[in-house]
Motif scaffolding. Structure first.
Motif, PDB file in Angstrom:
ATOM      1  N   ARG A 284      13.195  43.984-120.101  1.00 12.74           N
ATOM      2  CA  ARG A 284      14.548  43.424-120.053  1.00 12.74           C
ATOM      3  C   ARG A 284      15.350  43.827-121.290  1.00 12.74           C
ATOM      4  O   ARG A 284      16.528  44.149-121.196  1.00 12.74           O
ATOM      5  N   TRP A 285      14.709  43.817-122.448  1.00 12.74           N
ATOM      6  CA  TRP A 285      15.387  44.189-123.690  1.00 12.74           C
ATOM      7  C   TRP A 285      15.836  45.657-123.640  1.00 12.74           C
ATOM      8  O   TRP A 285      16.953  45.985-124.018  1.00 12.74           O
ATOM      9  N   ILE A 286      14.954  46.528-123.169  1.00 14.19           N
ATOM     10  CA  ILE A 286      15.301  47.952-123.064  1.00 14.19           C
ATOM     11  C   ILE A 286      16.517  48.131-122.164  1.00 14.19           C
ATOM     12  O   ILE A 286      17.481  48.816-122.523  1.00 14.19           O
ATOM     13  N   GLY A 287      16.487  47.522-120.992  1.00 10.70           N
ATOM     14  CA  GLY A 287      17.591  47.654-120.056  1.00 10.70           C
ATOM     15  C   GLY A 287      18.881  47.058-120.574  1.00 10.70           C
ATOM     16  O   GLY A 287      19.955  47.651-120.433  1.00 10.70           O
ATOM     17  N   ALA A 288      18.789  45.875-121.173  1.00  7.85           N
ATOM     18  CA  ALA A 288      19.983  45.185-121.647  1.00  7.85           C
ATOM     19  C   ALA A 288      20.661  45.914-122.797  1.00  7.85           C
ATOM     20  O   ALA A 288      21.849  45.710-123.049  1.00  7.85           O
ATOM     21  N   HIS A 289      19.927  46.773-123.484  1.00  9.02           N
ATOM     22  CA  HIS A 289      20.493  47.528-124.598  1.00  9.02           C
ATOM     23  C   HIS A 289      20.792  48.984-124.240  1.00  9.02           C
ATOM     24  O   HIS A 289      20.942  49.836-125.114  1.00  9.02           O
ATOM     25  N   GLY A 290      20.859  49.263-122.954  1.00  6.68           N
ATOM     26  CA  GLY A 290      21.235  50.602-122.510  1.00  6.68           C
ATOM     27  C   GLY A 290      20.190  51.655-122.756  1.00  6.68           C
ATOM     28  O   GLY A 290      20.506  52.841-122.873  1.00  6.68           O
ATOM     29  N   GLY A 291      18.939  51.238-122.815  1.00 11.22           N
ATOM     30  CA  GLY A 291      17.866  52.164-123.145  1.00 11.22           C
ATOM     31  C   GLY A 291      17.162  52.742-121.935  1.00 11.22           C
ATOM     32  O   GLY A 291      17.439  52.406-120.783  1.00 11.22           O
ATOM     33  N   GLN A 292      16.242  53.609-122.239  1.00 14.67           N
ATOM     34  CA  GLN A 292      15.409  54.259-121.229  1.00 14.67           C
ATOM     35  C   GLN A 292      13.953  53.926-121.507  1.00 14.67           C
ATOM     36  O   GLN A 292      13.482  54.073-122.639  1.00 14.67           O
ATOM     37  N   LEU A 293      13.245  53.483-120.478  1.00 15.15           N
ATOM     38  CA  LEU A 293      11.811  53.250-120.567  1.00 15.15           C
ATOM     39  C   LEU A 293      11.078  54.502-120.129  1.00 15.15           C
ATOM     40  O   LEU A 293      11.352  55.054-119.066  1.00 15.15           O
ATOM     41  N   VAL A 294      10.146  54.954-120.946  1.00 12.76           N
ATOM     42  CA  VAL A 294       9.218  56.020-120.569  1.00 12.76           C
ATOM     43  C   VAL A 294       7.838  55.376-120.534  1.00 12.76           C
ATOM     44  O   VAL A 294       7.412  54.752-121.507  1.00 12.76           O
ATOM     45  N   TYR A 295       7.144  55.516-119.392  1.00 14.56           N
ATOM     46  CA  TYR A 295       5.850  54.851-119.283  1.00 14.56           C
ATOM     47  C   TYR A 295       4.980  55.616-118.286  1.00 14.56           C
ATOM     48  O   TYR A 295       5.378  56.656-117.770  1.00 14.56           O
ATOM     49  N   GLY A 296       3.802  55.071-117.998  1.00 15.61           N
ATOM     50  CA  GLY A 296       2.812  55.795-117.217  1.00 15.61           C
ATOM     51  C   GLY A 296       3.023  55.894-115.733  1.00 15.61           C
ATOM     52  O   GLY A 296       2.172  56.442-115.030  1.00 15.61           O
ATOM     53  N   GLY A 297       4.131  55.369-115.208  1.00  8.86           N
ATOM     54  CA  GLY A 297       4.499  55.613-113.818  1.00  8.86           C
ATOM     55  C   GLY A 297       3.859  54.746-112.767  1.00  8.86           C
ATOM     56  O   GLY A 297       4.097  54.950-111.577  1.00  8.86           O
ATOM     57  N   GLY A 298       3.037  53.762-113.164  1.00  6.43           N
ATOM     58  CA  GLY A 298       2.378  52.905-112.195  1.00  6.43           C
ATOM     59  C   GLY A 298       3.216  51.706-111.805  1.00  6.43           C
ATOM     60  O   GLY A 298       4.136  51.310-112.520  1.00  6.43           O
TER      61      GLY A 298
END
Length: 197
Positions: free
Chosen positions: A31-45
């Motif tokens: 939620r913090w990443i999204g609310a601050h206009g960010g991009q999540l990079v993760y393992g895709g699961g």
């Protein structure tokens, strides 16, 4: 969607863990990443904490980039809701792409895969293969034992304090994420950081 303000790599478990606090923390991070206009990079699961952090980031307006090997697509139920889902051939490709696409790294609770990813990117940092900040979110004391072991390694002469200082361990998700994003290096777009957790 405009270019993301930052790109944060999150390592975490493909299982939810036994303590509900783990999933709550993953949701707060996404939620913090999204609310601050960010991009999540993760393992895709789509399972476990991986699925929780990705869905929370997506619902909060963040961009989600998943990277998963073909052999794990069925086993980990690849998240088809990612803005980008990269299916690669090997774990080495997965980790390299995740590192390349990220400005900073944070590990949440997880198992041996999470440990391996964290330790590899930490090793790369101490060898100056990258200069991106690293964080460890210690939820509900999950990493207390690991932190104690790492201090034993320093006391036993196998690690130095400067190596420990490369890993920013914290129990407060918002403070840790804010610190990682703000120290992610030159060229970062300014981010108006506010409390959303």
């Amino acid at each position: 969607m405009a270019d993301p303000a930052f790109s944060l790599c999150v390592y975490c478990g493909s299982r939810p863990g036994a303590d509900p606090a783990f999933a709550q923390a993953a949701q707060a991070v996404g939620r913090w990443i999204g609310a601050h206009g960010g991009q999540l990079v993760y393992g895709g699961g789509s399972s476990g904490l991986m699925g929780v952090v990705a869905e929370a980031a997506r619902l909060a307006g963040g961009r989600v980039v998943g990277v998963i090997p073909q052999t794990l697509v069925d086993k980990e139920l690849a998240n088809r809701r990612c803005d980008e889902l990269h299916i690669v051939q090997t774990m080495h490709e997965r980790k390299a792409m995740m590192a390349e696409r990220s400005d900073a790294f944070v590990a949440l609770p997880g198992g041996i895969g999470t440990f391996e990813e964290l330790f590899e990117v930490w090793t790369w940092r101490q060898l100056a293969y990258h200069d991106k900040p690293l964080g460890l979110l210690n939820v509900a004391g999950y990493y207390d034992g690991l932190m104690g072991f790492l201090r034993t390694s320093v006391a036993s002469g196998f690690m130095s304090e400067w190596q420990m200082d490369l890993l920013h361990a914290a129990t407060d998700a918002e403070a840790l994420l804010r610190s990682l994003v703000q120290s992610a290096g030159p060229g970062q777009a300014p981010v108006a950081l506010r409390s959303v957790i």
